[in-house]
Design a protein around this motif. Sequence first.
Motif, mmCIF file in Angstrom:
data_model
loop_
_atom_site.group_PDB
_atom_site.id
_atom_site.type_symbol
_atom_site.label_atom_id
_atom_site.label_comp_id
_atom_site.label_asym_id
_atom_site.label_seq_id
_atom_site.Cartn_x
_atom_site.Cartn_y
_atom_site.Cartn_z
ATOM 1 N N ASN A 120 -2.720 11.167 25.666
ATOM 2 C CA ASN A 120 -3.837 12.019 25.259
ATOM 3 C C ASN A 120 -3.949 12.108 23.737
ATOM 4 O OD1 ASN A 120 -4.586 12.597 27.915
ATOM 5 N ND2 ASN A 120 -3.285 14.400 28.018
ATOM 6 N N LEU A 121 -2.819 12.216 23.074
ATOM 7 C CA LEU A 121 -2.817 12.259 21.610
ATOM 8 C C LEU A 121 -3.390 10.968 21.037
ATOM 9 C CD1 LEU A 121 -1.988 13.751 18.998
ATOM 10 C CD2 LEU A 121 0.217 12.554 19.174
ATOM 11 N N ALA A 122 -2.973 9.831 21.575
ATOM 12 C CA ALA A 122 -3.456 8.539 21.091
ATOM 13 C C ALA A 122 -4.966 8.412 21.280
ATOM 14 C CB ALA A 122 -2.731 7.398 21.809
ATOM 15 N N VAL A 123 -5.465 8.816 22.437
ATOM 16 C CA VAL A 123 -6.911 8.750 22.696
ATOM 17 C C VAL A 123 -7.660 9.632 21.693
ATOM 18 C CG1 VAL A 123 -8.719 9.396 24.351
ATOM 19 C CG2 VAL A 123 -6.706 8.128 25.132
ATOM 20 N N PHE A 124 -7.188 10.849 21.495
ATOM 21 C CA PHE A 124 -7.845 11.767 20.569
ATOM 22 C C PHE A 124 -7.791 11.241 19.133
ATOM 23 C CE2 PHE A 124 -7.522 15.339 17.577
ATOM 24 C CZ PHE A 124 -8.812 15.839 17.708
ATOM 25 N N GLN A 125 -6.638 10.800 18.696
ATOM 26 C CA GLN A 125 -6.511 10.345 17.307
ATOM 27 C C GLN A 125 -7.347 9.085 17.047
ATOM 28 O OE1 GLN A 125 -2.418 12.380 15.774
ATOM 29 N NE2 GLN A 125 -2.261 10.255 16.304
ATOM 30 N N ARG A 170 -6.887 7.252 5.578
ATOM 31 C CA ARG A 170 -7.068 6.239 6.617
ATOM 32 C C ARG A 170 -5.761 5.490 6.869
ATOM 33 N NH1 ARG A 170 -9.669 0.578 7.071
ATOM 34 N NH2 ARG A 170 -8.974 0.369 4.932
ATOM 35 N N GLU A 171 -5.112 5.051 5.803
ATOM 36 C CA GLU A 171 -3.884 4.271 5.981
ATOM 37 C C GLU A 171 -2.738 5.132 6.507
ATOM 38 O OE1 GLU A 171 -3.928 0.981 6.060
ATOM 39 O OE2 GLU A 171 -6.058 1.277 5.653
ATOM 40 N N ALA A 172 -2.665 6.386 6.082
ATOM 41 C CA ALA A 172 -1.633 7.282 6.618
ATOM 42 C C ALA A 172 -1.863 7.526 8.109
ATOM 43 C CB ALA A 172 -1.634 8.596 5.848
ATOM 44 N N SER A 173 -3.114 7.720 8.497
ATOM 45 C CA SER A 173 -3.388 7.938 9.916
ATOM 46 C C SER A 173 -3.158 6.652 10.716
ATOM 47 C CB SER A 173 -4.795 8.496 10.136
ATOM 48 O OG SER A 173 -5.779 7.622 9.666
ATOM 49 N N ARG A 174 -3.372 5.494 10.106
ATOM 50 C CA ARG A 174 -3.078 4.224 10.788
ATOM 51 C C ARG A 174 -1.586 4.165 11.140
ATOM 52 N NH1 ARG A 174 -5.916 -0.568 10.371
ATOM 53 N NH2 ARG A 174 -6.784 -0.001 8.336
ATOM 54 N N ILE A 175 -0.741 4.558 10.190
ATOM 55 C CA ILE A 175 0.701 4.554 10.439
ATOM 56 C C ILE A 175 1.049 5.556 11.538
ATOM 57 C CG2 ILE A 175 2.974 5.070 9.439
ATOM 58 C CD1 ILE A 175 1.773 2.381 8.511
ATOM 59 N N LYS A 187 0.851 -1.186 0.000
ATOM 60 C CA LYS A 187 0.000 0.000 0.000
ATOM 61 C C LYS A 187 0.890 1.240 0.000
ATOM 62 C CE LYS A 187 -3.733 -2.132 2.580
ATOM 63 N NZ LYS A 187 -4.636 -2.029 3.708
ATOM 64 N N GLU A 188 0.653 2.125 -0.932
ATOM 65 C CA GLU A 188 1.393 3.377 -0.978
ATOM 66 C C GLU A 188 0.723 4.369 -0.033
ATOM 67 O OE1 GLU A 188 2.974 3.571 -5.532
ATOM 68 O OE2 GLU A 188 0.913 4.256 -5.154
ATOM 69 N N ILE A 189 1.545 5.031 0.784
ATOM 70 C CA ILE A 189 1.002 6.074 1.656
ATOM 71 C C ILE A 189 1.934 7.276 1.661
ATOM 72 C CG2 ILE A 189 -0.157 4.432 3.188
ATOM 73 C CD1 ILE A 189 2.044 5.654 5.260
ATOM 74 N N SER A 190 1.363 8.402 2.045
ATOM 75 C CA SER A 190 2.106 9.620 2.340
ATOM 76 C C SER A 190 1.674 10.062 3.727
ATOM 77 C CB SER A 190 1.770 10.713 1.318
ATOM 78 O OG SER A 190 2.200 11.969 1.796
ATOM 79 N N LEU A 191 2.612 10.350 4.581
ATOM 80 C CA LEU A 191 2.259 10.834 5.922
ATOM 81 C C LEU A 191 1.541 12.172 5.845
ATOM 82 C CD1 LEU A 191 5.489 9.774 7.820
ATOM 83 C CD2 LEU A 191 3.274 8.613 7.783
ATOM 84 N N TYR A 192 1.742 12.894 4.755
ATOM 85 C CA TYR A 192 1.056 14.168 4.566
ATOM 86 C C TYR A 192 -0.461 13.974 4.481
ATOM 87 C CZ TYR A 192 -0.082 18.777 2.727
ATOM 88 O OH TYR A 192 -0.615 20.027 2.556
ATOM 89 N N HIS A 193 -0.908 12.816 4.034
ATOM 90 C CA HIS A 193 -2.346 12.569 3.950
ATOM 91 C C HIS A 193 -2.996 12.595 5.328
ATOM 92 C CE1 HIS A 193 -1.632 10.429 -0.140
ATOM 93 N NE2 HIS A 193 -1.659 11.740 -0.259
ATOM 94 N N ALA A 194 -2.283 12.156 6.351
ATOM 95 C CA ALA A 194 -2.812 12.253 7.717
ATOM 96 C C ALA A 194 -2.895 13.710 8.143
ATOM 97 C CB ALA A 194 -1.936 11.453 8.682
ATOM 98 N N GLU A 195 -1.917 14.512 7.731
ATOM 99 C CA GLU A 195 -1.943 15.933 8.062
ATOM 100 C C GLU A 195 -3.152 16.610 7.429
ATOM 101 O OE1 GLU A 195 0.952 19.837 7.762
ATOM 102 O OE2 GLU A 195 1.843 17.842 7.677
ATOM 103 N N PHE A 197 -1.014 13.452 13.651
ATOM 104 C CA PHE A 197 -1.427 13.468 12.255
ATOM 105 C C PHE A 197 -0.803 14.636 11.503
ATOM 106 C CE2 PHE A 197 -5.792 11.248 13.044
ATOM 107 C CZ PHE A 197 -5.145 10.046 13.259
ATOM 108 N N GLY A 198 -0.460 15.688 12.188
ATOM 109 C CA GLY A 198 0.134 16.856 11.546
ATOM 110 C C GLY A 198 0.629 17.835 12.577
ATOM 111 N N ASN A 199 0.805 19.069 12.154
ATOM 112 C CA ASN A 199 1.351 20.097 13.038
ATOM 113 C C ASN A 199 0.290 21.002 13.644
ATOM 114 O OD1 ASN A 199 4.012 19.279 12.583
ATOM 115 N ND2 ASN A 199 4.106 20.456 10.693
ATOM 116 N N SER A 200 -0.978 20.699 13.440
ATOM 117 C CA SER A 200 -2.038 21.555 13.985
ATOM 118 C C SER A 200 -2.000 21.544 15.506
ATOM 119 C CB SER A 200 -3.411 21.062 13.515
ATOM 120 O OG SER A 200 -3.534 21.202 12.131
ATOM 121 N N TRP A 201 -2.254 22.723 16.080
ATOM 122 C CA TRP A 201 -2.322 22.854 17.538
ATOM 123 C C TRP A 201 -3.580 22.156 18.021
ATOM 124 C CZ3 TRP A 201 1.034 24.225 21.095
ATOM 125 C CH2 TRP A 201 0.578 24.458 22.382
#
Length: 165
Positions: free
Chosen positions: A102-107, A65-70, A2-10, A78-82
Amino acid sequence: MKEISLYHAELIMAPFSEHEAEHYGYDEELFSLDLVNPVQAEFAIGKWLVPHAANWSAGGRELRREASRICISQDMPFGNSWLPGIDDLCRVAGDLKEYSRNLAVFQRQVWERLFGERYSALPLEQYVLRVDKEFEFFPDSPNLWTVPIYSSWPPGFKGRELSAS
């Protein structure tokens, strides 16, 4: 593979970016929330992320979905958002373990709401990191993609079966 880009999670978190929130006039409301609180997190996800996701193509949804899974499996945002509450608490207390929790629970809450399923990990070996800009910036428009360019995983990525923790 599966091809992914981490930017897709952002891209999932675009409505939480300071620039977008200010542009559309909801920055005060968003940044007054505490995303550690599951009720407030659900409110924010429903108000800003769910409507944003309605515009994704089926293929773009799968890529996100796959980028956020990674990201979840690698304990990375998922990105740099506050993230109000989550990032605030980390800045004040400096507790990286609490921040990660906390990040894991939210994501995972974002994951379940946007993708309609419980998060589960998959082996990193099922994925390849694609970094060509057309693929990264236009997940909903495969007609714009050019010749694939691949990269190694960032240093520190866990290559074993990814935990579901």
